[in-house]
Write an enzyme that holds these catalytic residues in place. Structure first.
Site, PDB file in Angstrom:
ATOM      1  N   HIS B  63      56.761 109.251  76.096  1.00  0.00           N
ATOM      2  CA  HIS B  63      55.878 108.681  77.310  1.00  0.00           C
ATOM      3  C   HIS B  63      56.878 107.774  78.405  1.00  0.00           C
ATOM      4  O   HIS B  63      56.594 106.265  77.313  1.00  0.00           O
ATOM      5  CB  HIS B  63      54.638 108.002  77.383  1.00  0.00           C
ATOM      6  N   ARG B  67      60.311 103.972  86.642  1.00  0.00           N
ATOM      7  CA  ARG B  67      60.083 103.650  88.235  1.00  0.00           C
ATOM      8  C   ARG B  67      60.927 103.962  89.039  1.00  0.00           C
ATOM      9  O   ARG B  67      60.789 103.156  90.533  1.00  0.00           O
ATOM     10  CB  ARG B  67      60.261 101.945  88.018  1.00  0.00           C
ATOM     11  N   ASN B  97      54.388 108.787  88.028  1.00  0.00           N
ATOM     12  CA  ASN B  97      53.752 108.594  89.208  1.00  0.00           C
ATOM     13  C   ASN B  97      54.505 107.140  89.512  1.00  0.00           C
ATOM     14  O   ASN B  97      54.881 106.443  89.620  1.00  0.00           O
ATOM     15  CB  ASN B  97      52.864 107.402  88.606  1.00  0.00           C
ATOM     16  N   ASP B 154      49.693 110.771  85.314  1.00  0.00           N
ATOM     17  CA  ASP B 154      49.121 109.628  83.961  1.00  0.00           C
ATOM     18  C   ASP B 154      49.445 108.371  85.641  1.00  0.00           C
ATOM     19  O   ASP B 154      50.078 108.596  86.165  1.00  0.00           O
ATOM     20  CB  ASP B 154      50.839 109.639  83.656  1.00  0.00           C
ATOM     21  N   HIS B 181      46.297 111.489  80.784  1.00  0.00           N
ATOM     22  CA  HIS B 181      45.546 109.949  80.772  1.00  0.00           C
ATOM     23  C   HIS B 181      44.323 109.463  80.783  1.00  0.00           C
ATOM     24  O   HIS B 181      43.891 110.006  81.487  1.00  0.00           O
ATOM     25  CB  HIS B 181      46.398 109.617  81.698  1.00  0.00           C
ATOM     26  N   ASN B 279      46.524  99.666  80.282  1.00  0.00           N
ATOM     27  CA  ASN B 279      45.470 100.959  80.468  1.00  0.00           C
ATOM     28  C   ASN B 279      46.216 102.390  79.484  1.00  0.00           C
ATOM     29  O   ASN B 279      46.686 102.955  80.412  1.00  0.00           O
ATOM     30  CB  ASN B 279      45.104 101.220  81.642  1.00  0.00           C
ATOM     31  N   ASP B 306      54.687 104.415  76.134  1.00  0.00           N
ATOM     32  CA  ASP B 306      53.888 103.894  77.928  1.00  0.00           C
ATOM     33  C   ASP B 306      54.374 102.997  78.001  1.00  0.00           C
ATOM     34  O   ASP B 306      54.385 102.239  78.627  1.00  0.00           O
ATOM     35  CB  ASP B 306      52.376 103.577  77.582  1.00  0.00           C
ATOM     36  N   HIS B 310      56.977  96.035  84.737  1.00  0.00           N
ATOM     37  CA  HIS B 310      56.752  95.301  86.034  1.00  0.00           C
ATOM     38  C   HIS B 310      57.365  94.122  85.877  1.00  0.00           C
ATOM     39  O   HIS B 310      57.420  93.278  85.904  1.00  0.00           O
ATOM     40  CB  HIS B 310      54.928  95.095  85.804  1.00  0.00           C
ATOM     41  N   GLY B 325      49.939  97.813  81.842  1.00  0.00           N
ATOM     42  CA  GLY B 325      51.525  97.929  80.916  1.00  0.00           C
ATOM     43  C   GLY B 325      52.382  96.913  80.304  1.00  0.00           C
ATOM     44  O   GLY B 325      52.025  96.484  80.824  1.00  0.00           O
TER      45      GLY B 325
HETATM   46 ZN   LIG Z   1      48.509 106.625  81.025  1.00  0.00          ZN
END
Ligand SMILES: [Zn+2]
Lengths: 306, 430
Positions: B63, B67, B97, B154, B181, B279, B306, B310, B325
């Site tokens: 996971h 980016r 994502n 997710d 998710h 989250n 996860d 950022h 995150g």
């Molecule tokens: Zn997630």
């Protein structure tokens, strides 16, 4: 003896001595406000910025007046904080403002924790003028001052906070402050407006407004937010007014003297009936004056620590 | 090229190996021999004396948010892979994502192209629905052909039960999991776990039941469709209990947990540190206790980071406005060894299953074998080294970690895979 913290971020964890000191100092400034010349030179040469990211004319004017009465230079900065990504970040804004040699910052913001965040990024004393649904310490201090003015004490008094406790910054600050000062605090409102685990703060939860009136010396009635998403938490204004609104009838039925506070502005016919609201007129005006005095006390105590 | 890892403890439960003070001879990236080596065998080899460090099958993080494409300022496939190698991983699976979302073979190929030639294997999780919008299932057949190993929306749960049902039914043809998710949309949108601390801090809450409801939905739907359902970043007590019961009932469900969800509680949010915002949010002590129990009894199959990079300026804002995150690739092994091995929650072999073997099995990726002729795919662990997390030394492009300055016991000191070795802060071709 000075305050134990150079910021006023909230009343959580603020020791009894500090609250006592602020309230006692308020009395001094309350006297100043009765004089023909309502101004003292205490903070001459200090610059205070009122950083308001949320509209709140009352609180801003109260702070501004307090600053001017203390002879500080007051600067207002207003901006909308609704957008996250647009424009300057709060950090940049703050850095710019601080470059102007500011001593104290009074901040109002829709996001909880913003005053605390400012203490990480600047050196000024920070005063929280309301952060999201977290705290609004000067409002609670003025409520406590007004109660003390009435009863001569706070210890042992029974105070109930009525209304949308879950979405109120005034409620949490009142709870922290009143409990520290030895009052017995309860909350009353629709169960959807009572935050989870609030009992862990040492408050009782009451769902019956008559019981709240009967059991308490003071009701601190919160303003119901009619315009925001808080409206989703109860079925209708009519139902709220009927089951949680404070009316003369209810007060008479319970047959006792009770002090009612309201931070204003009042929604007449909702949390208070028109008649009850009218009866409060004098107290509310007094609260406004007390608000200026409390803010003078806080500004003075923090400003003279530097 | 020939290298030898000297004086190592070799552990690989899949290959039934557990040898103390052994050696591994690797030639051209393949395992030649494990055991005592003669001086002639050592001839012409580059020797690494590892003084009884552990050599285990290469760790895999299922996971990771890379980016790329879209936010290459926060992480790229390359920097993400470097971060993974530095953290002790030889393989990762990246989440869809991105911008655009990984919902077409083109985006899969782009990522594969960027990852080509790296030590770290990059496996791709495709979007479960087109554009992650929750309306139409993604072209799963085409995506699987392009190499996708699972599907997920997710960031959010699949929007409706109807689409989830279809996704489970369709993905079943390719035997790949739907990774959820788990968060009910109508209860989402808050900034932290709902509880005493959210009341105290005045932050908008996310109730634990938001997760529980979607875990329950997934379990019920997995049973009904016979599809494979994987719970991403499990975080609540009730979710763990439901997964346990579902497994007992023979339902095809698996689960992963992040190191932050078994290490931290929402108490650390008291300073409004945006690096504590993620989250699912950090939960309470009772949740962490059940997660530990679930790790021990096998309810939770894997540990995954996860990893969510950022930019600093996005995190240095008001708590409610900060994105969710934290990065995790370079703290994950240290936290796991500190919190689970040192505290005797899991044995080293159990950790190997949860960080190397199980995630690959869930995604149907071959697991590293320690046998002659196999590709050397391994992680070297120092179980005892006490070290301090220093985010400035991270290879990730982003620095958003709540674990900076934390003292940990145990870390990965190197990895070998794809004819490459990462050791002593260097990539070496072998
Ligand atoms: Zn997630």
């Amino acid at each position: 003896m000075p305050l134990s913290n150079r910021h006023l971020l909230g009343l959580e964890g603020v020791p009894k001595e500090d609250i006592q000191l602020i309230l006692d100092t308020t009395t001094t400034f309350r006297e100043v406000l009765e004089r023909p010349i309502k101004k003292v030179p205490t903070l001459q040469g200090n610059t205070v910025v009122n950083l308001f990211f949320e509209n709140s004319t009352r609180t801003r004017i109260s702070f501004e007046l307090a600053e001017k009465r203390l002879s500080a230079d007051a600067v207002n900065f207003s901006s909308s904080s609704s957008s996250v990504s647009k424009g300057e970040t709060l950090k940049d804004t703050m850095r710019n403002i601080e470059a102007m040699k500011v001593d104290m910052v009074v901040v109002r913001h829709s996001a909880a924790g913003t005053p605390r965040f400012l203490t990480n990024i600047c050196d000024s004393n920070i005063i929280n003028a309301g952060d999201g649904i977290h705290e609004h310490p000067t409002q609670a201090l003025l409520d406590m001052y007004s109660i003390r003015e009435k009863f001569g004490k706070l210890e042992g008094l029974k105070v109930c906070i009525v209304g949308d406790v879950a979405h109120s910054r005034v409620a949490l600050s009142n709870i922290f402050g009143l409990i520290t000062m030895g009052a017995k605090v309860s909350v009353c409102g629709p169960s959807t407006m009572i935050p989870r685990n609030i009992e862990e703060l040492g408050v009782d939860v009451i769902y019956d407004i008559d019981e709240a009136i009967q059991e308490n010396d003071v009701l601190n009635v919160l303003r119901i937010q009619l315009e925001r998403k808080a409206r989703e938490y109860f079925p209708s204004i009519r139902e709220y007014a009927k089951y949680f609104g404070i009316t003369e009838e209810r007060l008479e039925k319970n047959g006792k003297d009770i002090v009612i506070l309201h931070p204003g502005p009042i929604n007449r016919g909702v949390e208070l009936s028109a008649a009850v609201a009218d009866g409060l007129h004098q107290i509310i005006l007094q609260q406004v004056t007390n608000g200026v005095a409390v803010r003078m006390a806080v500004l003075y105590l923090l400003g003279t620590m530097n | 090229m020939k290298i030898v890892l000297q004086n190592v403890n070799v552990v690989n439960p899949e290959s039934k190996i557990n040898e103390k003070k052994s050696s591994i001879l690797i030639e051209d990236g393949k395992i030649v021999k494990i055991g005592k080596l003669s001086s002639s065998e050592l001839n012409g080899t580059e020797e690494f004396n590892l003084s009884e460090k552990y050599v285990v099958p290469g760790f895999f993080d299922m996971h990771v948010h890379l980016r790329e494409p879209g936010r290459e300022d926060e992480e790229t496939v390359k920097t993400g892979c470097d971060s993974a190698a530095n953290g002790g991983f030889t393989g990762i699976a990246c989440m869809p994502n991105t911008e655009p979302a990984i919902d077409s073979a083109e985006v899969v190929s782009l990522i594969k192209k960027q990852a080509k030639g790296h030590l770290v294997d990059v496996k791709v999780i495709g979007a479960a629905t087109q554009g992650r919008k929750g309306e139409m299932i993604s072209p799963m057949a085409e995506l699987c052909e392009a190499g996708t190993v699972g599907f997920s929306d997710d960031g959010v749960a699949i929007k409706t039960a109807a689409i989830l049902k279809r996704a489970l039914e369709y993905s079943k043809m390719y035997d790949v999991p739907i990774i959820e998710h788990c968060e009910d949309e109508s209860l989402a949108g808050g900034a932290m776990n709902e509880g005493f601390n959210s009341t105290l801090l005045g932050l908008p809450p996310i109730p634990s039941v938001a997760e529980d409801l979607i875990v329950m939905r997934g379990i019920i739907m997995a049973e009904y469709t016979k599809g494979k359902f994987h719970v991403a970043h499990i975080s609540t007590k009730r979710s763990v209990k439901m997964v346990r019961e579902a497994k007992e009932a023979g339902i095809n469900v698996t689960a992963e947990v992040t190191p932050h969800h078994f290490t931290l509680t929402d108490d650390i949010i008291k300073t409004y540190d945006t690096n504590a915002k993620m989250n699912p949010p950090l939960r309470e002590k009772k949740d962490v206790e059940e997660i530990i129990k679930g790790l021990k009894d096998g309810t939770i199959d894997c540990i995954a980071s996860d990893h969510a990079p950022h930019a600093d300026e996005e995190k240095e804002v008001e708590f409610e406005f900060a994105p969710n995150g934290i990065i995790g690739l370079e703290t994950q092994i240290g936290l796991t060894l500190t919190e689970l091995l040192q505290k005797k929650v899991l044995t080293l072999e159990e950790i190997i299953f949860k960080m190397s073997i199980n995630p690959r099995k869930i995604l149907r990726i071959p697991t590293p074998k320690f046998e002659k002729g196999e590709i050397a795919n391994l992680t070297i662990l120092d179980l005892d080294e006490i070290w301090t997390v220093d985010i400035t030394k991270f290879k990730s492009k982003s620095k958003n970690s709540p674990f900076d300055k934390r003292i940990l016991t145990g870390r990965a000191v190197g990895v070998v895979n794809n004819n490459k070795m990462f050791y002593d802060n260097n990539f070496i071709n072998i």
